[in-house]
Design an enzyme around this catalytic site. Structure first.
Site, PDB file in Angstrom:
ATOM      1  N   HIS A  43      -1.946   7.652   3.564  1.00 62.39           N
ATOM      2  CA  HIS A  43      -2.366   6.257   3.391  1.00 62.39           C
ATOM      3  C   HIS A  43      -1.984   5.402   4.593  1.00 62.39           C
ATOM      4  CE1 HIS A  43      -2.893   7.330  -0.871  1.00 62.39           C
ATOM      5  NE2 HIS A  43      -3.632   6.250  -0.948  1.00 62.39           N
ATOM      6  N   HIS A  44      -2.560   4.209   4.607  1.00 59.91           N
ATOM      7  CA  HIS A  44      -2.226   3.180   5.600  1.00 59.91           C
ATOM      8  C   HIS A  44      -0.739   2.823   5.462  1.00 59.91           C
ATOM      9  CE1 HIS A  44      -2.131   0.045   2.429  1.00 59.91           C
ATOM     10  NE2 HIS A  44      -3.012   0.843   1.849  1.00 59.91           N
ATOM     11  N   LYS A  77       1.103   0.358   2.683  1.00 62.28           N
ATOM     12  CA  LYS A  77       1.217   0.704   1.258  1.00 62.28           C
ATOM     13  C   LYS A  77       2.688   0.652   0.825  1.00 62.28           C
ATOM     14  CE  LYS A  77      -0.221   4.201  -2.122  1.00 62.28           C
ATOM     15  NZ  LYS A  77      -0.618   3.157  -3.091  1.00 62.28           N
ATOM     16  N   ASP A 113      -3.764 -15.495  -6.742  1.00 60.86           N
ATOM     17  CA  ASP A 113      -2.860 -14.685  -5.915  1.00 60.86           C
ATOM     18  C   ASP A 113      -1.434 -15.175  -6.156  1.00 60.86           C
ATOM     19  OD1 ASP A 113      -3.585 -12.552  -3.603  1.00 60.86           O
ATOM     20  OD2 ASP A 113      -1.698 -13.557  -3.125  1.00 60.86           O
TER      21      ASP A 113
HETATM   22  N1  LIG Z   1      -6.918   2.224  -8.185  1.00 64.68           N
HETATM   23  C1  LIG Z   1      -7.492   2.182  -6.975  1.00 64.68           C
HETATM   24  O1  LIG Z   1      -8.609   2.679  -6.758  1.00 64.68           O
HETATM   25  C2  LIG Z   1      -6.769   1.501  -5.862  1.00 64.68           C
HETATM   26  C3  LIG Z   1      -5.522   0.996  -6.084  1.00 64.68           C
HETATM   27  N2  LIG Z   1      -4.872   0.316  -5.116  1.00 64.68           N
HETATM   28  C4  LIG Z   1      -3.604  -0.291  -5.503  1.00 64.68           C
HETATM   29  O2  LIG Z   1      -3.809  -1.693  -5.658  1.00 64.68           O
HETATM   30  C5  LIG Z   1      -2.610  -2.395  -5.345  1.00 64.68           C
HETATM   31  C6  LIG Z   1      -2.927  -3.455  -4.299  1.00 64.68           C
HETATM   32  O3  LIG Z   1      -3.272  -2.836  -3.092  1.00 64.68           O
HETATM   33  P1  LIG Z   1      -3.674  -3.715  -1.808  1.00 64.68           P
HETATM   34  O4  LIG Z   1      -4.809  -4.607  -2.124  1.00 64.68           O
HETATM   35  O5  LIG Z   1      -3.781  -2.756  -0.685  1.00 64.68           O
HETATM   36  O6  LIG Z   1      -2.337  -4.586  -1.640  1.00 64.68           O
HETATM   37  P2  LIG Z   1      -2.166  -6.025  -0.955  1.00 64.68           P
HETATM   38  O7  LIG Z   1      -0.699  -6.197  -0.710  1.00 64.68           O
HETATM   39  O8  LIG Z   1      -3.101  -6.167   0.183  1.00 64.68           O
HETATM   40  O9  LIG Z   1      -2.631  -7.051  -2.099  1.00 64.68           O
HETATM   41  C7  LIG Z   1      -1.881  -7.432  -3.204  1.00 64.68           C
HETATM   42  C8  LIG Z   1      -2.062  -8.923  -3.389  1.00 64.68           C
HETATM   43  O10 LIG Z   1      -1.479  -9.322  -4.619  1.00 64.68           O
HETATM   44  C9  LIG Z   1      -0.751 -10.532  -4.375  1.00 64.68           C
HETATM   45  N3  LIG Z   1       0.228 -10.768  -5.421  1.00 64.68           N
HETATM   46  C10 LIG Z   1       1.548 -10.458  -5.467  1.00 64.68           C
HETATM   47  N4  LIG Z   1       2.096 -10.884  -6.607  1.00 64.68           N
HETATM   48  C11 LIG Z   1       1.103 -11.476  -7.319  1.00 64.68           C
HETATM   49  C12 LIG Z   1       1.059 -12.110  -8.584  1.00 64.68           C
HETATM   50  N5  LIG Z   1       2.134 -12.216  -9.364  1.00 64.68           N
HETATM   51  N6  LIG Z   1      -0.128 -12.612  -9.012  1.00 64.68           N
HETATM   52  C13 LIG Z   1      -1.231 -12.535  -8.248  1.00 64.68           C
HETATM   53  N7  LIG Z   1      -1.243 -11.944  -7.014  1.00 64.68           N
HETATM   54  C14 LIG Z   1      -0.087 -11.417  -6.570  1.00 64.68           C
HETATM   55  C15 LIG Z   1      -0.149 -10.282  -3.006  1.00 64.68           C
HETATM   56  O11 LIG Z   1       0.358 -11.485  -2.426  1.00 64.68           O
HETATM   57  P3  LIG Z   1       1.567 -11.336  -1.350  1.00 64.68           P
HETATM   58  O12 LIG Z   1       1.041 -10.499  -0.231  1.00 64.68           O
HETATM   59  O13 LIG Z   1       1.838 -12.762  -0.975  1.00 64.68           O
HETATM   60  O14 LIG Z   1       2.694 -10.671  -2.069  1.00 64.68           O
HETATM   61  C16 LIG Z   1      -1.365  -9.732  -2.278  1.00 64.68           C
HETATM   62  O15 LIG Z   1      -2.218 -10.768  -1.819  1.00 64.68           O
HETATM   63  C17 LIG Z   1      -1.609  -1.327  -4.908  1.00 64.68           C
HETATM   64  O16 LIG Z   1      -0.802  -0.964  -6.007  1.00 64.68           O
HETATM   65  C18 LIG Z   1      -2.487  -0.156  -4.501  1.00 64.68           C
HETATM   66  O17 LIG Z   1      -1.845   1.078  -4.616  1.00 64.68           O
HETATM   67  C19 LIG Z   1      -5.410   0.148  -3.873  1.00 64.68           C
HETATM   68  C20 LIG Z   1      -6.634   0.679  -3.571  1.00 64.68           C
HETATM   69  C21 LIG Z   1      -7.420   1.385  -4.544  1.00 64.68           C
HETATM   70  O1  LIG Z   2      -2.633   1.543  -1.802  1.00 66.94           O
HETATM   71  C1  LIG Z   2      -3.751   2.068  -1.605  1.00 66.94           C
HETATM   72  O2  LIG Z   2      -4.428   1.842  -0.599  1.00 66.94           O
HETATM   73  C2  LIG Z   2      -4.300   2.965  -2.629  1.00 66.94           C
HETATM   74  N1  LIG Z   2      -3.654   3.091  -3.757  1.00 66.94           N
HETATM   75  C3  LIG Z   2      -4.023   3.890  -4.856  1.00 66.94           C
HETATM   76  C4  LIG Z   2      -2.985   4.968  -5.098  1.00 66.94           C
HETATM   77  O3  LIG Z   2      -1.777   4.670  -5.025  1.00 66.94           O
HETATM   78  O4  LIG Z   2      -3.366   6.105  -5.396  1.00 66.94           O
HETATM   79  C5  LIG Z   2      -5.438   4.415  -4.759  1.00 66.94           C
HETATM   80  C6  LIG Z   2      -5.872   4.777  -3.374  1.00 66.94           C
HETATM   81  O5  LIG Z   2      -5.204   5.925  -2.990  1.00 66.94           O
HETATM   82  C7  LIG Z   2      -5.601   3.628  -2.405  1.00 66.94           C
END
Ligand SMILES: NC(=O)C1=CN([C@@H]2O[C@H](COP(=O)(O)OP(=O)(O)OC[C@H]3O[C@@H](n4cnc5c(N)ncnc54)[C@H](OP(=O)(O)O)[C@@H]3O)[C@@H](O)[C@H]2O)C=CC1
Ligand SMILES: O=C(O)C1=N[C@H](C(=O)O)C[C@H](O)C1
Length: 249
Positions: free
Chosen positions: A136-137, A140, A37
């Site tokens: 979305h939540h 985001k 992370d």
């Molecule tokens: N393709 C799909 O199906 C989906 C895509 N997404 C996408 O995934 C991404 C993450 O979403 P979500 O999990 O909700 O976001 P979160 O903010 O909950 O998680 C992101 C994590 O990455 C950490 N992070 C930041 N910088 C780095 C780094 N350089 N190296 C490693 N870890 C790092 C963050 O730490 P910190 O909080 O300390 O910055 C945090 O813990 C978003 O872009 C979202 O849109 C989400 C759901 C589904």
């Molecule tokens: O941030 C999210 O939660 C999600 N991100 C992705 C997006 O930007 O489309 C996928 C999904 O919608 C959840």
């Protein structure tokens, strides 16, 4: 017995990363070898022998992570949003120097969401109007969502291929944002509200009828079958794969 695929997760303490760690840990054919992370050293993943990295971080950092992984010869499954055509071209460029490496970038790993995008592409040519409402939540970071931008792109491509006329819209006076944002000629409206996870409607309209195609992710577990499918396949798919579609077909 075949050896388990060694997997590292980037963004491991985030909402998606935590879920991915649980899913990988529970899969008999996968081994979770690195949880990385913010602030952790990426070399922890290569030192642990990761064969595949799964990235759910943020649009700000995902390109650096990808570049590093490709240089190390590690396959990558990317869920992080923010992939423009320009970014995809940069990834293709990095991969051209490492032809054995596979990268799979999916705007949405939900199987229902993949089908929603396919259905939208199929419907696009038959309707005068198409608009997207994504919800979305509120934590985001990016708007519009990656899924809505990809959906707009496939709708626009289908309409262009069919020679559709521009969509009717007489708006002359508009308060900023009232008509959403224009992605490839398709209006996208973004809603952020507590209680939501990830939802999208594609609204089509033509004379006397509308068609709404809607998908709801009610829980982040909805993305896990798609993520695991990608992890299992990316090691045998050198180059760039966009979306889950080729794996489902
Ligand atoms: N393709 C799909 O199906 C989906 C895509 N997404 C996408 O995934 C991404 C993450 O979403 P979500 O999990 O909700 O976001 P979160 O903010 O909950 O998680 C992101 C994590 O990455 C950490 N992070 C930041 N910088 C780095 C780094 N350089 N190296 C490693 N870890 C790092 C963050 O730490 P910190 O909080 O300390 O910055 C945090 O813990 C978003 O872009 C979202 O849109 C989400 C759901 C589904
Ligand atoms: O941030 C999210 O939660 C999600 N991100 C992705 C997006 O930007 O489309 C996928 C999904 O919608 C959840």
């Amino acid at each position: 017995m075949t050896e388990a695929i060694r997997v590292g997760v980037l963004g491991a303490r985030g909402r998606m990363g935590l879920e991915v760690c649980k899913a990988v840990d529970a899969a008999g054919d996968l081994e979770l070898v690195a949880m990385i992370d913010q602030g952790d050293w990426l070399f922890n993943a290569s030192d642990a022998g990761a064969q595949v990295l799964v990235d759910f971080t943020s649009p700000d950092v995902v390109m650096d992570n990808l570049h590093w992984a490709i240089e190390q010869g590690i396959h990558v499954v990317v869920g992080t949003s923010g992939f423009t055509e320009e970014r995809l071209d940069r990834v293709r460029g990095w991969l051209s120097g490492k032809p054995e490496v596979g990268v799979l970038i999916a705007p949405n790993f939900g199987i229902g969401a993949v089908l929603m995008m396919q259905f939208a592409a199929r419907a696009a040519r038959y309707f005068e109007s198409a608009e997207i409402i994504e919800q979305h939540h509120p934590r985001k970071l990016d708007a519009p969502s990656g899924t809505s931008m990809h959906t707009a792109k496939v709708i626009a491509e289908a309409r262009a291929a069919a020679g559709c006329a521009p969509m009717p819209d007489a708006t002359k006076e508009e308060q900023l944002g009232a008509r959403g944002t224009d992605i490839d000629g398709v209006r996208v409206h973004s809603i952020r509200a507590a209680g939501l996870v990830a939802h999208q409607e594609v609204l089509f309209g033509t004379t006397g009828e509308t068609l709404t195609i809607r998908h709801d992710s009610l829980d982040r577990s909805s993305f896990m079958p798609g993520v695991l499918l990608a992890v299992r396949n990316v090691i045998n798919r050198p180059g760039l794969t966009i979306g889950l579609d080729p794996l489902l077909d």
